[in-house]
Design a protein around this motif. Structure first.
Motif, mmCIF file in Angstrom:
data_model
loop_
_atom_site.group_PDB
_atom_site.id
_atom_site.type_symbol
_atom_site.label_atom_id
_atom_site.label_comp_id
_atom_site.label_asym_id
_atom_site.label_seq_id
_atom_site.Cartn_x
_atom_site.Cartn_y
_atom_site.Cartn_z
ATOM 1 N N SER A 172 0.837 21.904 -22.378
ATOM 2 C CA SER A 172 0.261 20.600 -22.040
ATOM 3 C C SER A 172 0.891 20.072 -20.761
ATOM 4 N N ALA A 173 0.061 19.810 -19.776
ATOM 5 C CA ALA A 173 0.510 19.387 -18.442
ATOM 6 C C ALA A 173 -0.730 19.211 -17.579
ATOM 7 N N THR A 174 -0.505 18.784 -16.348
ATOM 8 C CA THR A 174 -1.592 18.757 -15.372
ATOM 9 C C THR A 174 -1.472 19.992 -14.481
ATOM 10 N N TYR A 175 -2.587 20.669 -14.285
ATOM 11 C CA TYR A 175 -2.610 21.885 -13.478
ATOM 12 C C TYR A 175 -3.372 21.610 -12.187
ATOM 13 N N LEU A 176 -2.731 21.928 -11.081
ATOM 14 C CA LEU A 176 -3.326 21.682 -9.772
ATOM 15 C C LEU A 176 -3.446 22.978 -8.985
ATOM 16 N N SER B 6 0.813 -1.217 0.000
ATOM 17 C CA SER B 6 0.000 0.000 0.000
ATOM 18 C C SER B 6 0.851 1.273 0.000
ATOM 19 N N GLN B 7 2.138 1.116 0.242
ATOM 20 C CA GLN B 7 3.037 2.273 0.232
ATOM 21 C C GLN B 7 3.694 2.486 -1.140
ATOM 22 N N THR B 8 3.305 1.672 -2.102
ATOM 23 C CA THR B 8 3.710 1.917 -3.481
ATOM 24 C C THR B 8 3.109 3.243 -3.924
ATOM 25 N N SER B 9 3.958 4.186 -4.307
ATOM 26 C CA SER B 9 3.474 5.529 -4.598
ATOM 27 C C SER B 9 4.624 6.372 -5.143
ATOM 28 N N VAL B 10 4.287 7.590 -5.507
ATOM 29 C CA VAL B 10 5.305 8.596 -5.818
ATOM 30 C C VAL B 10 5.366 9.553 -4.631
ATOM 31 N N TYR B 11 6.563 9.760 -4.119
ATOM 32 C CA TYR B 11 6.746 10.592 -2.938
ATOM 33 C C TYR B 11 7.402 11.907 -3.340
ATOM 34 N N PHE B 12 6.823 12.991 -2.854
ATOM 35 C CA PHE B 12 7.356 14.318 -3.144
ATOM 36 C C PHE B 12 7.722 15.024 -1.858
ATOM 37 N N CYS B 13 8.906 15.598 -1.865
ATOM 38 C CA CYS B 13 9.337 16.475 -0.792
ATOM 39 C C CYS B 13 9.124 17.907 -1.247
ATOM 40 N N ARG C 19 1.855 23.528 -11.815
ATOM 41 C CA ARG C 19 1.904 22.754 -13.052
ATOM 42 C C ARG C 19 2.727 21.510 -12.780
ATOM 43 N N GLN C 20 2.246 20.354 -13.307
ATOM 44 C CA GLN C 20 3.009 19.114 -13.188
ATOM 45 C C GLN C 20 3.124 18.454 -14.546
ATOM 46 N N ASP C 21 4.349 18.280 -15.004
ATOM 47 C CA ASP C 21 4.615 17.546 -16.243
ATOM 48 C C ASP C 21 4.762 16.071 -15.913
ATOM 49 N N PRO C 22 4.469 15.183 -16.867
ATOM 50 C CA PRO C 22 4.546 13.739 -16.607
ATOM 51 C C PRO C 22 5.904 13.325 -16.050
ATOM 52 N N GLY C 23 5.889 12.583 -14.958
ATOM 53 C CA GLY C 23 7.123 12.092 -14.373
ATOM 54 C C GLY C 23 7.945 13.146 -13.666
ATOM 55 N N GLY D 154 2.258 30.990 4.118
ATOM 56 C CA GLY D 154 1.854 31.996 3.148
ATOM 57 C C GLY D 154 2.821 32.218 2.023
ATOM 58 N N ASN D 155 3.918 31.469 2.002
ATOM 59 C CA ASN D 155 4.904 31.617 0.936
ATOM 60 C C ASN D 155 4.810 30.487 -0.085
ATOM 61 N N THR D 156 5.390 30.729 -1.240
ATOM 62 C CA THR D 156 5.419 29.726 -2.303
ATOM 63 C C THR D 156 6.080 28.450 -1.806
ATOM 64 N N ILE D 157 5.521 27.326 -2.223
ATOM 65 C CA ILE D 157 6.075 26.027 -1.863
ATOM 66 C C ILE D 157 6.788 25.447 -3.068
ATOM 67 N N TYR D 158 8.003 24.935 -2.847
ATOM 68 C CA TYR D 158 8.831 24.382 -3.909
ATOM 69 C C TYR D 158 8.933 22.874 -3.730
ATOM 70 N N PHE D 159 8.763 22.163 -4.849
ATOM 71 C CA PHE D 159 8.740 20.715 -4.819
ATOM 72 C C PHE D 159 9.995 20.108 -5.433
ATOM 73 N N GLY D 160 10.346 18.913 -4.938
ATOM 74 C CA GLY D 160 11.374 18.112 -5.580
ATOM 75 C C GLY D 160 10.793 17.367 -6.767
ATOM 76 N N GLU D 161 11.649 16.580 -7.432
ATOM 77 C CA GLU D 161 11.259 15.896 -8.655
ATOM 78 C C GLU D 161 10.511 14.598 -8.408
ATOM 79 N N GLY D 162 10.480 14.138 -7.177
ATOM 80 C CA GLY D 162 9.738 12.923 -6.870
ATOM 81 C C GLY D 162 10.612 11.693 -6.724
ATOM 82 N N SER D 163 10.123 10.744 -5.930
ATOM 83 C CA SER D 163 10.772 9.437 -5.761
ATOM 84 C C SER D 163 9.722 8.360 -5.977
ATOM 85 N N TRP D 164 10.000 7.497 -6.964
ATOM 86 C CA TRP D 164 9.049 6.427 -7.307
ATOM 87 C C TRP D 164 9.397 5.187 -6.499
#
Lengths: 112, 115
Positions: B85-89, A84-91, B37-41, A98-108
């Motif tokens: 083209s992308a997903t917008y959240l 059930s923990q199979t997922s994409v994880y984002f930091c 905006r989120q692009d695939p992968g 109130g400030n912009t949030i910045y995301f990493g590229e993800g971990s599959w």
């Protein structure tokens, strides 16, 4: 600028194994977050931190632990992985409320 | 509990068309709203952050509006291009549980701009 960096990017685990995902940010942000993204469920918050040495539970914390020993790093641990923990994880990180949030590229992560 | 809804779930338009993406939220006690905006992968990229005191925010061909009283935000994309083209959240922070800037996300609108 590196921004938010996650390692590893891909990982396959067997049920019951443990692992740690590492998140590092170089923007001197106070707040850091771990989200998971699942089809049809959107992004859900697992744990977050509002500063070095602090952690708090989010919406779906069960099965995960976190640590914030250094301001720039936020670690997400799975002690006994389940399918059930199979997922994409984002930091993610932000300076404060109130400030912009910045995301990493993800971990599959796949748990078999 | 805050709920965020985005309609439509998917949208396909020809290049050059102006389009509007919709976001609605159930609890109007928000202090800002973000569009991503989120692009695939890939991870999410912040497009616009609109504070509760603002009604609009613009960046290039993008314009976001916020109507707190009705619980709605729109993202307007002018002269759409295939690169859009992308997903917008959209996402709003949790206003009640001690801060922390925790976001509740919509499930997104998947946009395809065709040549």
């Amino acid at each position: 600028n590196a921004g938010v960096t996650q390692t590893p990017k891909f990982r396959v685990l067997k049920t019951g194994q443990s692992m740690t995902l590492l998140c590092a940010q170089d923007m001197n942000h106070e707040y850091m977050y771990w989200y998971r993204q699942d089809p049809g469920m959107g992004l859900r918050l697992i744990h977050y931190s509002v500063g070095e040495g602090t952690t708090a539970k989010g919406e779906v914390p069960d099965g995960y632990n976190v640590s914030r020993l250094k301001k720039q790093n936020f670690l997400l641990g799975l002690e006994s992985a389940a399918p059930s923990q199979t997922s994409v994880y984002f930091c993610a990180s932000s300076y404060s409320t109130g400030n912009t949030i910045y995301f990493g590229e993800g971990s599959w992560l796949t748990v078999v | 509990k805050q709920e965020v809804t985005q309609i439509p779930a998917a949208l396909s338009v020809p290049e050059g068309e102006n389009l509007v993406l919709n976001c609605s939220f159930t609890d109007s006690a928000i202090y800002n709203l973000q569009w991503f905006r989120q692009d695939p992968g890939k991870g999410l990229t912040s497009l616009l952050l609109i504070q509760s005191s603002q009604r609009e925010q613009t960046s290039g061909r993008l314009n976001a509006s916020l109507d707190k009283s009705s619980g709605r935000s729109t993202l307007y994309i002018a002269a759409s291009q295939p690169g859009d083209s992308a997903t917008y959240l959209c996402a709003v922070p949790d206003a009640y549980t001690g801060g922390g800037n925790k976001l509740t996300f919509g499930t997104g609108t998947q946009l395809k701009v065709e040549l």
